[in-house]
Design an enzyme around this catalytic site. Structure first.
Site, PDB file in Angstrom:
ATOM      1  N   ASP A  25      57.242  -4.367  14.674  1.00 50.30           N
ATOM      2  CA  ASP A  25      56.347  -3.211  14.695  1.00 50.30           C
ATOM      3  C   ASP A  25      56.714  -2.249  15.833  1.00 50.30           C
ATOM      4  O   ASP A  25      57.190  -2.681  16.887  1.00 50.30           O
ATOM      5  CB  ASP A  25      54.900  -3.716  14.873  1.00 50.30           C
ATOM      6  CG  ASP A  25      53.891  -2.668  14.465  1.00 50.30           C
ATOM      7  OD1 ASP A  25      54.287  -1.605  13.955  1.00 50.30           O
ATOM      8  OD2 ASP A  25      52.683  -2.911  14.679  1.00 50.30           O
ATOM      9  N   HIS A  42      63.175   3.511  12.255  1.00 48.05           N
ATOM     10  CA  HIS A  42      63.477   2.375  11.367  1.00 48.05           C
ATOM     11  C   HIS A  42      64.972   2.053  11.411  1.00 48.05           C
ATOM     12  O   HIS A  42      65.370   0.894  11.361  1.00 48.05           O
ATOM     13  CB  HIS A  42      63.052   2.710   9.934  1.00 48.05           C
ATOM     14  CG  HIS A  42      61.564   2.865   9.771  1.00 48.05           C
ATOM     15  ND1 HIS A  42      60.652   1.991  10.325  1.00 48.05           N
ATOM     16  CD2 HIS A  42      60.825   3.812   9.114  1.00 48.05           C
ATOM     17  CE1 HIS A  42      59.427   2.387  10.011  1.00 48.05           C
ATOM     18  NE2 HIS A  42      59.499   3.491   9.287  1.00 48.05           N
ATOM     19  N   LEU A 136      71.914 -20.234   9.550  1.00 48.31           N
ATOM     20  CA  LEU A 136      70.617 -19.581   9.714  1.00 48.31           C
ATOM     21  C   LEU A 136      70.217 -18.993   8.357  1.00 48.31           C
ATOM     22  O   LEU A 136      71.026 -18.336   7.712  1.00 48.31           O
ATOM     23  CB  LEU A 136      70.730 -18.453  10.746  1.00 48.31           C
ATOM     24  CG  LEU A 136      69.531 -17.510  10.846  1.00 48.31           C
ATOM     25  CD1 LEU A 136      68.326 -18.219  11.455  1.00 48.31           C
ATOM     26  CD2 LEU A 136      69.880 -16.276  11.684  1.00 48.31           C
TER      27      LEU A 136
HETATM   28  C1  FPP Z   1      56.613  -1.169  11.445  1.00 51.54           C
HETATM   29  O1  FPP Z   1      56.758  -0.117  12.369  1.00 51.54           O
HETATM   30  C2  FPP Z   1      57.880  -1.383  10.784  1.00 51.54           C
HETATM   31  C3  FPP Z   1      58.071  -1.294   9.435  1.00 51.54           C
HETATM   32  C4  FPP Z   1      56.983  -0.969   8.498  1.00 51.54           C
HETATM   33  C5  FPP Z   1      59.402  -1.480   8.832  1.00 51.54           C
HETATM   34  C6  FPP Z   1      60.312  -2.430   9.513  1.00 51.54           C
HETATM   35  C7  FPP Z   1      61.693  -2.113   9.106  1.00 51.54           C
HETATM   36  C8  FPP Z   1      62.808  -2.232   9.845  1.00 51.54           C
HETATM   37  C9  FPP Z   1      62.816  -2.821  11.190  1.00 51.54           C
HETATM   38  C10 FPP Z   1      64.143  -1.746   9.376  1.00 51.54           C
HETATM   39  C11 FPP Z   1      64.492  -1.968   7.966  1.00 51.54           C
HETATM   40  C12 FPP Z   1      64.545  -3.393   7.576  1.00 51.54           C
HETATM   41  C13 FPP Z   1      65.646  -4.033   7.156  1.00 51.54           C
HETATM   42  C14 FPP Z   1      65.550  -5.431   6.726  1.00 51.54           C
HETATM   43  C15 FPP Z   1      66.969  -3.398   7.113  1.00 51.54           C
HETATM   44  P1  FPP Z   1      55.889   1.191  12.185  1.00 51.54           P
HETATM   45  O2  FPP Z   1      56.654   2.175  11.387  1.00 51.54           O
HETATM   46  O3  FPP Z   1      54.566   0.838  11.602  1.00 51.54           O
HETATM   47  O4  FPP Z   1      55.747   1.681  13.654  1.00 51.54           O
HETATM   48  P2  FPP Z   1      54.496   2.390  14.317  1.00 51.54           P
HETATM   49  O5  FPP Z   1      53.354   1.414  14.257  1.00 51.54           O
HETATM   50  O6  FPP Z   1      54.945   2.661  15.710  1.00 51.54           O
HETATM   51  O7  FPP Z   1      54.235   3.631  13.529  1.00 51.54           O
END
Ligand code: FPP
Length: 245
Positions: A25, A42, A136
């Site tokens: 997150d 992301h 893994l």
């Molecule tokens: C939450 O941060 C994160 C997500 C909803 C997506 C997680 C995705 C990745 C780390 C990259 C893509 C994944 C792969 C497997 C290649 P948020 O956007 O809610 O952050 P915020 O709370 O600060 O807005």
């Protein structure tokens, strides 16, 4: 397994969590702080994931499950959703090359209906190509929800009961577990959530019943090996009793 994969001195290689789950997150906030688009957050998050996968392998972790897209994330702007799927495609396409020969099996959990067709076929390709690998297991949760997982397992159980594949007395904790998307994967020992939020957000609700929880204010794109080590050190200090004394 694990003590021969370059374990770190401050961690006890004999007491590594077998399965780590991560709610990655804070990508959006990381990007906002830098005046970048959420998608750039992301993208950086995806880059960090590669590093953490490598480190988990180095530490001898057997299973790593990461939350990449929740059933609730569809409510985000279409452009962000599309960017996330694009990143996942790139990640899967490049994974074998980028893991530089490290034995990592890739599996995806969640509801595949509704995902772009080309993403589903890429998932199937990578899963098939890596299914023989023992090292893994990287489990990527895409269009995943803990409640949806349990509901889906209940429906499968009901169907199996109606069709005589299971008796009433066969409806047990184990038979339900066996019908979850995580069937065959042991429950997580340690759940890490970054960015200071202290909640499950519908991630692995059944599977995390006895999991140790670790929350850090660090945003996911700022998460480094040392943060992973801190989380594991925290886990190693905990006494797990599973409801006993
Ligand atoms: C939450 O941060 C994160 C997500 C909803 C997506 C997680 C995705 C990745 C780390 C990259 C893509 C994944 C792969 C497997 C290649 P948020 O956007 O809610 O952050 P915020 O709370 O600060 O807005």
């Amino acid at each position: 397994m694990g003590s021969n994969r370059g374990s770190k001195t401050e961690l006890n290689p004999e007491a590594m969590p077998r399965h780590i789950a991560i709610i990655m997150d804070g990508n959006g906030r990381w990007a906002k702080k830098r005046g970048l688009s959420r998608s750039m957050g992301h993208r950086e998050g995806s880059r960090i994931l590669k590093k953490i996968v490598e480190e988990c392998y180095n530490l001898g972790i057997r299973y790593l499950t990461v939350f990449a897209f929740s059933c609730e994330n569809w409510s985000r702007p279409r452009e962000e959703v599309d960017q996330l799927f694009k990143l996942m495609m790139e990640y899967l396409k490049n994974s074998e090359k980028e893991l530089r020969g490290k034995p990592v099996r890739i599996r995806v959990i969640g509801d595949r209906s509704g995902l772009p067709e080309e993403l589903v076929s890429e998932i199937c390709r990578v899963e098939k190509n890596t299914e023989h690998i023992e090292g893994l297991d990287l489990i990527i949760a895409i269009n995943y929800g803990g409640r949806q997982d349990i509901l889906n397992a209940c429906r499968t159980l009901l169907d199996d009961y109606k069709n005589g594949r299971i008796s009433e007395s066969g409806i047990t904790l184990d038979s339900l577990s066996d019908r979850l998307w995580t069937a065959g994967i042991p429950d997580p020992d340690l759940l890490i959530r970054t960015s200071g939020e202290i909640r499950f957000s519908n991630f692995l609700l059944w599977q995390c019943a006895y999991c140790e929880l670790y929350f850090t204010d660090t945003l996911w794109p700022d998460f480094r090996k040392k943060h992973l080590h801190d989380a594991i050190a925290h886990y190693q200090r905990r006494e797990r009793r599973f409801g006993g004394l």
